[in-house]
Motif scaffolding. Structure first.
Motif, short mmCIF file in Angstrom:
data_model
loop_
_atom_site.label_atom_id
_atom_site.label_comp_id
_atom_site.label_asym_id
_atom_site.label_seq_id
_atom_site.Cartn_x
_atom_site.Cartn_y
_atom_site.Cartn_z
N SER A 137 0.83 -1.21 0.00
CA SER A 137 0.00 0.00 0.00
C SER A 137 0.86 1.25 0.00
CB SER A 137 -0.91 0.01 1.22
OG SER A 137 -1.80 -1.07 1.19
N ALA A 138 1.95 1.25 0.76
CA ALA A 138 2.83 2.41 0.79
C ALA A 138 3.49 2.62 -0.57
CB ALA A 138 3.90 2.23 1.87
N ARG A 139 3.90 1.56 -1.22
CA ARG A 139 4.49 1.70 -2.56
C ARG A 139 3.47 2.23 -3.56
NH1 ARG A 139 6.98 -3.60 -4.47
NH2 ARG A 139 7.07 -2.39 -6.36
N ALA A 140 2.24 1.77 -3.49
CA ALA A 140 1.20 2.25 -4.40
C ALA A 140 0.90 3.72 -4.14
CB ALA A 140 -0.06 1.42 -4.24
N GLU A 141 0.88 4.12 -2.88
CA GLU A 141 0.64 5.52 -2.55
C GLU A 141 1.79 6.40 -3.02
OE1 GLU A 141 -1.10 8.88 -1.54
OE2 GLU A 141 -2.08 6.92 -1.44
N GLU A 142 3.02 5.93 -2.90
CA GLU A 142 4.17 6.68 -3.42
C GLU A 142 4.05 6.88 -4.93
OE1 GLU A 142 8.12 5.25 -2.73
OE2 GLU A 142 7.75 5.14 -0.57
N ALA A 144 1.32 6.83 -6.74
CA ALA A 144 0.22 7.75 -7.02
C ALA A 144 0.64 9.20 -6.75
CB ALA A 144 -1.00 7.38 -6.18
N ALA A 145 1.41 9.42 -5.68
CA ALA A 145 1.87 10.78 -5.38
C ALA A 145 2.83 11.27 -6.47
CB ALA A 145 2.56 10.80 -4.01
N ARG A 146 3.71 10.39 -6.94
CA ARG A 146 4.61 10.78 -8.02
C ARG A 146 3.83 11.14 -9.29
NH1 ARG A 146 7.80 6.05 -8.42
NH2 ARG A 146 8.01 5.70 -6.21
N GLU A 147 2.81 10.36 -9.59
CA GLU A 147 2.00 10.62 -10.77
C GLU A 147 1.24 11.94 -10.63
OE1 GLU A 147 0.33 10.23 -14.50
OE2 GLU A 147 2.05 9.23 -13.61
N ARG A 148 0.68 12.18 -9.44
CA ARG A 148 -0.01 13.46 -9.21
C ARG A 148 0.94 14.64 -9.37
NH1 ARG A 148 -2.45 10.61 -4.91
NH2 ARG A 148 -1.00 11.57 -3.45
N GLU A 149 2.16 14.50 -8.88
CA GLU A 149 3.16 15.57 -8.99
C GLU A 149 3.55 15.79 -10.45
OE1 GLU A 149 5.62 18.63 -8.02
OE2 GLU A 149 4.17 17.61 -6.74
N ARG A 150 3.68 14.71 -11.21
CA ARG A 150 4.02 14.82 -12.62
C ARG A 150 2.91 15.55 -13.39
NH1 ARG A 150 3.17 12.61 -17.50
NH2 ARG A 150 1.59 11.19 -16.76
#
Length: 168
Positions: A137-142, A144-150
């Motif tokens: 779950s932590a890897r998936a959230e990371e 998703a956060a990277r994608e949102r930032e991109r």
């Protein structure tokens, strides 16, 4: 119709034969396994970890077999079956060591150490399963956060809705 009935009878006989052989194998090997150094708690903990790893592998292998050659799909299916066997095998192995419900025979008697091995199995499978779930779950959230930032950076440059921005 007779062929279907014959297949059902033969198939059921094969399933019962395999289940009986598995139970006999388990009842003969569990006492030896429980008497190893470390005791039944360690055996249960190791089998619990094997279950979690098998379940994780089965979940990873479950999807995505299309678009491959027949050999690759076959190997993928075999790998998924192996992971499922690793996920469910230890549980059924330990359950075979517990006493039968309505059996008074010596072959159904309680095998000493099986209860504590089963408890160690449940604790370790639960704990390791929870840790693996938290890690995934932590890897998936990371990600998703990277994608949102991109996407945020692309929109800032005015490229958020363009075709080139979606493809990157």
């Amino acid at each position: 119709m007779a062929g279907v009935m014959l297949c059902l009878v033969v198939g059921m006989g094969a399933i019962l034969l395999v289940m009986g052989m598995w139970k006999r194998f388990a009842r003969e090997t569990v006492p030896t396994l429980v008497d190893l150094p470390g005791g039944s708690w360690t055996v249960g903990a190791v089998l619990g970890v094997i279950t979690v790893l098998g379940a994780t592998g089965a979940l990873r292998c479950a999807g995505g077999a299309s678009g491959r050659t027949r050999l690759a799909r076959g190997l993928h299916a075999a790998g998924t079956a192996l992971c499922c066997a690793a996920a469910f095998g230890p549980l059924f192995y330990l359950l075979s060591g517990l006493p039968g419900k309505n059996c008074r025979s010596e072959s159904c008697a309680y095998i000493p150490g099986t209860g504590s091995a089963f408890l160690g199995y449940a604790i370790s499978a639960g704990l390791v399963g929870w840790l693996v779930h938290r890690w995934i779950s932590a890897r998936a959230e990371e990600e998703a956060a990277r994608e949102r930032e991109r996407v945020r950076r692309l929109r800032k440059k005015g490229k958020g809705k363009s075709r080139a921005g979606r493809l990157r």
